[in-house]
Design a protein around this motif. Structure first.
Motif, short mmCIF file in Angstrom:
data_model
loop_
_atom_site.label_atom_id
_atom_site.label_comp_id
_atom_site.label_asym_id
_atom_site.label_seq_id
_atom_site.Cartn_x
_atom_site.Cartn_y
_atom_site.Cartn_z
N PRO A 158 11.35 -0.14 6.39
CA PRO A 158 10.87 -1.52 6.50
C PRO A 158 9.48 -1.63 7.12
N GLU A 159 9.15 -0.75 8.05
CA GLU A 159 7.83 -0.81 8.68
C GLU A 159 6.72 -0.59 7.65
N ASN A 160 6.92 0.36 6.74
CA ASN A 160 5.91 0.63 5.72
C ASN A 160 5.86 -0.48 4.68
N CYS A 161 7.01 -1.09 4.40
CA CYS A 161 7.02 -2.24 3.49
C CYS A 161 6.21 -3.39 4.08
N GLU A 162 6.37 -3.62 5.36
CA GLU A 162 5.62 -4.68 6.03
C GLU A 162 4.13 -4.37 6.02
N LEU A 163 3.78 -3.12 6.26
CA LEU A 163 2.36 -2.72 6.22
C LEU A 163 1.77 -2.95 4.83
N PHE A 164 2.52 -2.60 3.81
CA PHE A 164 2.05 -2.79 2.44
C PHE A 164 1.75 -4.27 2.19
N ILE A 165 2.68 -5.14 2.55
CA ILE A 165 2.50 -6.57 2.33
C ILE A 165 1.36 -7.12 3.18
N SER A 166 1.31 -6.74 4.45
CA SER A 166 0.30 -7.31 5.35
C SER A 166 -1.12 -6.82 5.04
N GLY A 201 -2.38 -6.68 1.95
CA GLY A 201 -2.79 -7.16 0.63
C GLY A 201 -2.02 -6.57 -0.54
N GLY A 202 -0.82 -6.09 -0.30
CA GLY A 202 -0.03 -5.46 -1.35
C GLY A 202 0.29 -6.35 -2.52
N ILE A 203 0.55 -7.63 -2.26
CA ILE A 203 0.87 -8.54 -3.36
C ILE A 203 -0.34 -8.73 -4.27
N ASP A 204 -1.51 -8.91 -3.67
CA ASP A 204 -2.72 -9.04 -4.48
C ASP A 204 -3.00 -7.77 -5.27
N LEU A 205 -2.79 -6.62 -4.65
CA LEU A 205 -2.97 -5.34 -5.34
C LEU A 205 -2.01 -5.22 -6.51
N PHE A 206 -0.76 -5.59 -6.29
CA PHE A 206 0.24 -5.57 -7.35
C PHE A 206 -0.22 -6.43 -8.53
N GLU A 219 14.11 -5.17 -0.49
CA GLU A 219 15.28 -4.76 0.30
C GLU A 219 15.14 -5.13 1.77
N VAL A 220 13.95 -5.54 2.18
CA VAL A 220 13.70 -5.92 3.57
C VAL A 220 13.80 -7.45 3.66
N PRO A 221 14.86 -7.95 4.30
CA PRO A 221 15.07 -9.41 4.31
C PRO A 221 13.85 -10.21 4.77
N GLU A 222 13.11 -9.72 5.74
CA GLU A 222 11.96 -10.46 6.27
C GLU A 222 10.80 -10.54 5.27
N GLN A 223 10.80 -9.70 4.26
CA GLN A 223 9.70 -9.66 3.30
C GLN A 223 9.99 -10.42 2.01
N ARG A 224 11.24 -10.76 1.78
CA ARG A 224 11.63 -11.37 0.50
C ARG A 224 10.90 -12.66 0.18
N SER A 225 10.73 -13.50 1.16
CA SER A 225 10.08 -14.80 0.89
C SER A 225 8.64 -14.60 0.43
N LYS A 226 8.00 -13.53 0.85
CA LYS A 226 6.61 -13.27 0.46
C LYS A 226 6.51 -12.89 -1.00
N LEU A 227 7.61 -12.42 -1.58
CA LEU A 227 7.61 -12.03 -2.99
C LEU A 227 7.81 -13.22 -3.93
#
Length: 124
Positions: A43-51, A53-58, A84-92
Motif C-alpha cells: 500500500p505504501e508504494n501504491c500511495e506513492l504512485f498516486i501522490s 502523478g500516477g493517474i496522469d501518467l496512466f 486493492e488499497v481502500p484509501e486509494q480507490r476514490s482517487k481512481l
C-alpha cells in the motif's frame, strides 16, 4: 530494473542490440511492469504512485500508446494493485470510464480481467 544496475556499455547493448529503445513503448512496458511488481501488496508504494502523478501518467500513456496490449496489461495490473488499497480507490474514480471502456471494447481476456479487477479485492 536490471538495466538500471548495469554499466554504460551494457546499457548500449540493451538499447541497440536488444532494441529496447527502438521498440515503441518497449521501455515503458518494462517500467510499468516494474511498477506493477513494486506495488503488489504494498500500500505504501501504491500511495506513492498516486501522490506522484500516477493517474496522469496512466492517462497519458493510455492516450498515446493504448493500442499496445502488453503495455496496457501492465498498466492495468498496477492500477489493480492501487484499487486493492481502500484509501486509494476514490482517487481512481476520475478514470473509471477508462476501465469501463476497456471492458466493453477489449477482446483480450487478460486486459479485460485487469480492467475489471478482482471484485473481492474491491470489497464487492
Amino acid at each position: 530494473m536490471v538495466v538500471c544496475q548495469v554499466h554504460d556499455s551494457q546499457k548500449i547493448v540493451v538499447g541497440r542490440d536488444l532494441h529496447a529503445v527502438e521498440e515503441e513503448g518497449g521501455v515503458l512496458e518494462c517500467c510499468w511492469s516494474a511498477l506493477w511488481n513494486v506495488t503488489d501488496e504494498t500500500p505504501e508504494n501504491c500511495e506513492l504512485f498516486i501522490s506522484h502523478g500516477g493517474i496522469d501518467l496512466f492517462m497519458e500513456c493510455k492516450m498515446k500508446l493504448g493500442g499496445q496490449r502488453d503495455l496496457v496489461r501492465n498498466m492495468l495490473g498496477l492500477m489493480g494493485n492501487v484499487a486493492e488499497v481502500p484509501e486509494q480507490r476514490s482517487k481512481l474514480m476520475s478514470i473509471a470510464h477508462v476501465f469501463y471502456d476497456l471492458m466493453q471494447t477489449e477482446s483480450e481476456l487478460e486486459v479485460t480481467y485487469n480492467a475489471a479487477g478482482n471484485p473481492q479485492s474491491l470489497g464487492l
